[in-house]
Design an enzyme around this catalytic site. Sequence first.
Site, PDB file in Angstrom:
ATOM      1  N   HIS A  36     -10.951   1.134   0.573  1.00 52.53           N
ATOM      2  CA  HIS A  36     -10.801   2.275   1.486  1.00 52.53           C
ATOM      3  C   HIS A  36     -12.156   2.456   2.168  1.00 52.53           C
ATOM      4  O   HIS A  36     -13.120   2.885   1.554  1.00 52.53           O
ATOM      5  CB  HIS A  36     -10.416   3.518   0.693  1.00 52.53           C
ATOM      6  CG  HIS A  36     -10.152   4.719   1.542  1.00 52.53           C
ATOM      7  ND1 HIS A  36      -8.935   5.350   1.563  1.00 52.53           N
ATOM      8  CD2 HIS A  36     -10.934   5.412   2.402  1.00 52.53           C
ATOM      9  CE1 HIS A  36      -8.984   6.384   2.388  1.00 52.53           C
ATOM     10  NE2 HIS A  36     -10.204   6.438   2.916  1.00 52.53           N
TER      11      HIS A  36
ATOM     12  N   ARG B  34       2.934   8.772  -6.399  1.00 53.13           N
ATOM     13  CA  ARG B  34       2.458  10.037  -6.995  1.00 53.13           C
ATOM     14  C   ARG B  34       2.868  10.231  -8.455  1.00 53.13           C
ATOM     15  O   ARG B  34       2.882  11.361  -8.938  1.00 53.13           O
ATOM     16  CB  ARG B  34       2.959  11.228  -6.177  1.00 53.13           C
ATOM     17  CG  ARG B  34       2.719  11.164  -4.687  1.00 53.13           C
ATOM     18  CD  ARG B  34       1.269  11.041  -4.327  1.00 53.13           C
ATOM     19  NE  ARG B  34       1.038  11.282  -2.896  1.00 53.13           N
ATOM     20  CZ  ARG B  34      -0.095  10.993  -2.272  1.00 53.13           C
ATOM     21  NH1 ARG B  34      -1.091  10.433  -2.939  1.00 53.13           N
ATOM     22  NH2 ARG B  34      -0.232  11.227  -0.982  1.00 53.13           N
TER      23      ARG B  34
ATOM     24  N   ASN C 173      -6.092   9.671   6.533  1.00 54.76           N
ATOM     25  CA  ASN C 173      -7.360   8.960   6.368  1.00 54.76           C
ATOM     26  C   ASN C 173      -7.102   7.456   6.353  1.00 54.76           C
ATOM     27  O   ASN C 173      -6.329   7.000   5.511  1.00 54.76           O
ATOM     28  CB  ASN C 173      -8.034   9.349   5.045  1.00 54.76           C
ATOM     29  CG  ASN C 173      -8.386  10.815   4.972  1.00 54.76           C
ATOM     30  OD1 ASN C 173      -8.517  11.492   5.984  1.00 54.76           O
ATOM     31  ND2 ASN C 173      -8.540  11.320   3.767  1.00 54.76           N
TER      32      ASN C 173
ATOM     33  N   HIS D  88       0.855  -1.197   0.000  1.00 57.75           N
ATOM     34  CA  HIS D  88       0.000   0.000   0.000  1.00 57.75           C
ATOM     35  C   HIS D  88       0.885   1.240   0.000  1.00 57.75           C
ATOM     36  O   HIS D  88       1.230   1.781   1.044  1.00 57.75           O
ATOM     37  CB  HIS D  88      -0.918   0.004   1.218  1.00 57.75           C
ATOM     38  CG  HIS D  88      -1.984   1.046   1.157  1.00 57.75           C
ATOM     39  ND1 HIS D  88      -3.240   0.857   1.686  1.00 57.75           N
ATOM     40  CD2 HIS D  88      -2.014   2.294   0.615  1.00 57.75           C
ATOM     41  CE1 HIS D  88      -3.980   1.934   1.486  1.00 57.75           C
ATOM     42  NE2 HIS D  88      -3.238   2.828   0.855  1.00 57.75           N
TER      43      HIS D  88
ATOM     44  N   ASP E 268       1.031   2.743   3.806  1.00 57.44           N
ATOM     45  CA  ASP E 268       0.225   3.806   3.194  1.00 57.44           C
ATOM     46  C   ASP E 268       1.095   5.053   2.995  1.00 57.44           C
ATOM     47  O   ASP E 268       0.670   6.176   3.272  1.00 57.44           O
ATOM     48  CB  ASP E 268      -1.009   4.130   4.032  1.00 57.44           C
ATOM     49  CG  ASP E 268      -2.011   5.019   3.299  1.00 57.44           C
ATOM     50  OD1 ASP E 268      -1.853   5.227   2.081  1.00 57.44           O
ATOM     51  OD2 ASP E 268      -2.943   5.519   3.959  1.00 57.44           O
TER      52      ASP E 268
ATOM     53  N   ASN F 241      -4.258   5.891  -7.511  1.00 54.13           N
ATOM     54  CA  ASN F 241      -4.908   7.216  -7.551  1.00 54.13           C
ATOM     55  C   ASN F 241      -3.920   8.304  -7.977  1.00 54.13           C
ATOM     56  O   ASN F 241      -3.709   9.301  -7.287  1.00 54.13           O
ATOM     57  CB  ASN F 241      -5.540   7.555  -6.201  1.00 54.13           C
ATOM     58  CG  ASN F 241      -4.547   7.546  -5.052  1.00 54.13           C
ATOM     59  OD1 ASN F 241      -3.489   6.947  -5.135  1.00 54.13           O
ATOM     60  ND2 ASN F 241      -4.918   8.216  -3.971  1.00 54.13           N
TER      61      ASN F 241
ATOM     62  N   ASP G 218      -8.302   3.051  -3.833  1.00 56.71           N
ATOM     63  CA  ASP G 218      -7.833   3.623  -2.562  1.00 56.71           C
ATOM     64  C   ASP G 218      -7.797   5.136  -2.604  1.00 56.71           C
ATOM     65  O   ASP G 218      -7.302   5.738  -3.559  1.00 56.71           O
ATOM     66  CB  ASP G 218      -6.438   3.109  -2.215  1.00 56.71           C
ATOM     67  CG  ASP G 218      -5.927   3.745  -0.942  1.00 56.71           C
ATOM     68  OD1 ASP G 218      -6.606   3.613   0.084  1.00 56.71           O
ATOM     69  OD2 ASP G 218      -4.872   4.398  -0.988  1.00 56.71           O
TER      70      ASP G 218
END
Length: 449
Positions: free
Chosen positions: A205, A91, A304, A87, A331, A121, A178
């Site tokens: 998520h 970017r 989050n 996870h 994460d 994402n 996610d």
Amino acid sequence: MLYIKNGTIIDPKENRPYKADLQIENGRISRIIRKEGEHFKISADALALAEGKDSLSAVRQDNAALAEGKVIDAQGLMIAPGLADTHVHFRDPGFTYKEDIYTGAAAAAKGGFTQIVLMANTKPCVDNEDTLSYVLAKGKETGIHIASCVNVTKGMAGKELTDMERLSERGAAGFTDDGIPLLNEELVREAMERAKKLHKPISFHEENPAFIVNNGINRGRASAFYHIGGSPGEAETDLVKRDLELALLTGADVVIQHISTKEAVELVRRAKEKGASVHAEATPHHFTLTEEAAIEKGTLAKMNPPLREEADRLAIIKGLKDGTIDLIATDHAPHSREEKDRPVTEAPSGIIGLETALSLGIRELVEKGHLTWPELIERMSTSPCRLYGLEGGRVEEKAAADLVLFHPQERWTVSEFTSKSSNSPFIGESLPGVVYYTICGGRIVYKKA
């Protein structure tokens, strides 16, 4: 050829660490030579045995190799399978001012990771073949293994499923949106059914926005401190309950991402007892910190789902101990200093974690007696590799020579990062566990300066 001598091996298949030398050839562990006693020193005969040689000239050649850096003296170091993080946000493409695949991979190697599974994402998001091919091709240039999930829905809009079959053929490691929860139950069920047929994990998520006023901050002491509505635990448990029921129904390999509440941990425990093929991630920050850190550290501890209460933190540790939670995942979520300097309701959520994860696992889980060394490595390497079908997670003959060598007691102070970003609530802390070498495919990809 690479020799690693005098190390202490951590293999999750073993009940306890043991002393051994390793011989590495052609990217794989060709020989493990177990040693008696605490302070074995390599000898010419041992080098000859490792090579299968019996001539003095061959031994002298190996001793010359030592001088050239082809033998690592791991006295005092532990040797574990390279860590695997399933996870991670690098970017890239779209937000490379925060991180890119090259800098993210360098940070991963420094932290002892040889296997990374990226989230999807990005911008554009990984809902198409071209973006997936870009990410995977760039990952091959890094020296460590970079895999990537793809999106469950097109554009992460939660309305239409991606071409999961085609993307799986093109190398997708799994499926996730996610960062954005999936609210359409029928769509989620269909996605699970398709993921099961493809034998790929599907990750969720779990934050229902209907419960949330301000994300990233727990509804409780932290939200009261900031005079905001915050995010309650119900936001997580509402969707976790739904997805565990669907996991039982479909038989899919379902991953509950970055679990944060005691209620969600218990729901996962019960689902596993019923036979669901469900997995749960715990992040180092969720088993280390509580919402008090969000009060003390501000946006550096905003994420989050948010940091919760002490009872939640302890429930996560209990879940790691009894196997309810089988994955430790960082994460890793880089953001620029300018973004994190915004007010708490405007700053983005997320922290970096690749360079501190092993140390936090040592301090919070091993040193405090919650996990043994093999259990820690199982959750940080073997289990994630097994779930995603990745090679790694083992220290045994013929296995890939993907290894991390670290000193378990030596301490370091969290200050500068290899990552482009520095959004960590652990800055200034003294942590145990110094990585000396990360080896991937038999090649040294990180060496402590």
